[in-house]
Design an enzyme around this catalytic site. Structure first.
Site, mmCIF file in Angstrom:
data_model
loop_
_atom_site.group_PDB
_atom_site.id
_atom_site.type_symbol
_atom_site.label_atom_id
_atom_site.label_comp_id
_atom_site.label_asym_id
_atom_site.label_seq_id
_atom_site.Cartn_x
_atom_site.Cartn_y
_atom_site.Cartn_z
ATOM 1 N N THR A 148 -2.744 82.027 49.820
ATOM 2 C CA THR A 148 -1.864 82.125 51.040
ATOM 3 C C THR A 148 -0.758 83.393 50.689
ATOM 4 O O THR A 148 -0.945 84.364 50.840
ATOM 5 C CB THR A 148 -1.079 80.903 51.424
ATOM 6 N N LYS A 171 -3.485 77.211 43.315
ATOM 7 C CA LYS A 171 -2.643 78.219 44.204
ATOM 8 C C LYS A 171 -1.234 77.454 44.789
ATOM 9 O O LYS A 171 -1.192 76.524 44.704
ATOM 10 C CB LYS A 171 -3.454 78.576 45.534
ATOM 11 N N THR A 182 2.874 74.747 48.922
ATOM 12 C CA THR A 182 1.846 73.918 49.143
ATOM 13 C C THR A 182 0.919 74.351 48.095
ATOM 14 O O THR A 182 0.653 75.536 47.537
ATOM 15 C CB THR A 182 1.092 74.741 50.621
ATOM 16 N N GLU A 262 7.408 82.654 45.205
ATOM 17 C CA GLU A 262 7.800 83.652 46.275
ATOM 18 C C GLU A 262 9.029 84.024 45.935
ATOM 19 O O GLU A 262 10.306 83.495 45.619
ATOM 20 C CB GLU A 262 8.098 82.952 47.488
#
Length: 373
Positions: A148, A171, A182, A262
């Site tokens: 994602t 992931k 997630t 991130e």
């Protein structure tokens, strides 16, 4: 290759049209046997996505033939319709693979609260089956299809000298404080390991690896780690040896998750040593890992040990503050609860930061991985 490195597994990753971007969004991993033992560890969040509820249910029998994974939608907080869609996904996969729906686990990742486009997902399963293979390209395609906000696919392989292997992908880049983010992972092995030992090894390995990653304190609705055993190597492996290898492989994947978090600019390792218990060591390390003042200091390359001391003091951990030691990248910057060497000796300018906190309260230790803010 990763998820197909172990004998007895095929994989695929395709574009099904779930993502508006047109990027790969549907992955399939299939165990071709001869054994189909499986185990899973899932999110501890009380708000569980429909695929988590389904996969927990089918794993009660301890066997899986396939795993379907999609990106582009989490299928969480979608009510009865979301669960029906998960069930339909398993049924369609079972139909094209020639197995039962109860042998198919499902995992999803993406935005919460949105129903999946089943008119794209279900036909995509037939295309995924047609694309199955056991090459490194097939492994990479599956690992890519679950991404994602990840920048790169995460894969790992461990080939044992005795002739058996473990492989897998993961992931996750945000909402990462796995308590089995997630975060999804599928691990495969061709070792002969009975299901109870497979389950035990996975839970212990997850506890020492995936659950020691804390990027942002957010435990997702969709966390799933699945382990499938084909037994295709014919090599029976002692439970302790298997758990040790599995832990090494999982730790490799977790380091990759940390590196691709991130907004990350710093990879931070927080070790709490000489705690009264391992649980207290983990708790103290997690408080530091999740503290925003500590994380912003890491981002600024600021050796502000006072923030770390503050965070440790808020942890549910027994220790004498007058004995607290804190070392930053090898510099003993806090000694016996007070100022140690000069701050200038703690060089945090590089991407790696190692924090060592000594509580002098026992003999237990633990390490948690995190990032800056």
């Amino acid at each position: 290759m990763s998820v197909t490195a172990a004998k007895g597994f095929t994989a695929a990753g395709i574009v099904a049209g779930i993502k508006a971007s047109g990027s790969p969004d549907l992955a399939l991993v299939v165990n071709t046997g001869p054994r189909r033992a499986a185990a899973g560890v899932f999110t501890s969040n009380r708000v569980k996505a429909a695929p988590v509820l389904w996969s927990e249910q089918v794993l009660k029998d301890g066997e899986l033939t396939a795993v379907v994974l999609n990106s582009g939608g989490a299928n969480a907080c979608t009510g009865p319709k979301g669960f029906q869609d998960t069930h339909a996904t398993a049924e369609q996969a079972a139909a094209v693979l020639g197995c039962g729906a109860g042998e198919v686990a499902v995992a999803s990742t993406g935005l919460i609260g949105i129903l999946l486009p089943m008119d794209k997902l279900l036909p995509g399963l037939s295309a995924a089956v047609d694309a199955l293979g056991s090459s490194s390209e097939h492994s990479l395609a599956a690992a890519t299809a679950v991404m994602t906000t990840d920048n790169v696919p995460k894969q790992a392989v461990l080939k044992h000298a005795d002739g058996w292997s473990i492989g897998g992908f993961a992931k996750g880049a945000g909402m990462c404080a796995p308590n089995m983010a997630t975060m999804l992972s599928v691990l495969t092995t061709d070792a002969v390991v009975d299901q109870p030992h497979l389950d035990h090894a996975l839970r212990n390995a997850v506890g020492k690896t995936f659950n020691r990653l804390d990027v942002d304190g957010g435990t997702s609705t969709n966390d799933t780690v699945l382990l499938l055993s084909s037994g295709a190597s014919g090599v029976t492996v002692a439970p302790d040896a298997f758990e040790e290898a599995l832990t090494v492989l999982a730790a490799d994947l977790v380091k990759q998750l940390q590196a691709d978090a991130e907004g990350v600019t710093k990879h931070v390792s927080i070790t709490v040593q000489n705690a009264a218990t391992e649980a207290e060591a983990v708790a103290a390390a997690k408080v530091v890992a999740e503290d925003n003042l500590c994380k912003t200091a890491f981002f600024a390359s600021d050796p502000n040990w006072g923030r770390i001391a503050m965070a440790v003091g808020n942890a549910p951990t027994a220790f004498d503050p007058s004995l607290l030691d804190i070392t930053l990248n090898g510099a003993a910057i806090c000694v016996a609860g007070g100022k140690g060497v000069d701050r200038s000796e703690a060089d945090l300018s590089g991407p790696e930061i190692e924090v060592v906190i000594d509580l002098h309260a026992g003999s237990a230790s633990a390490t948690v991985l995190t990032t800056d803010l």
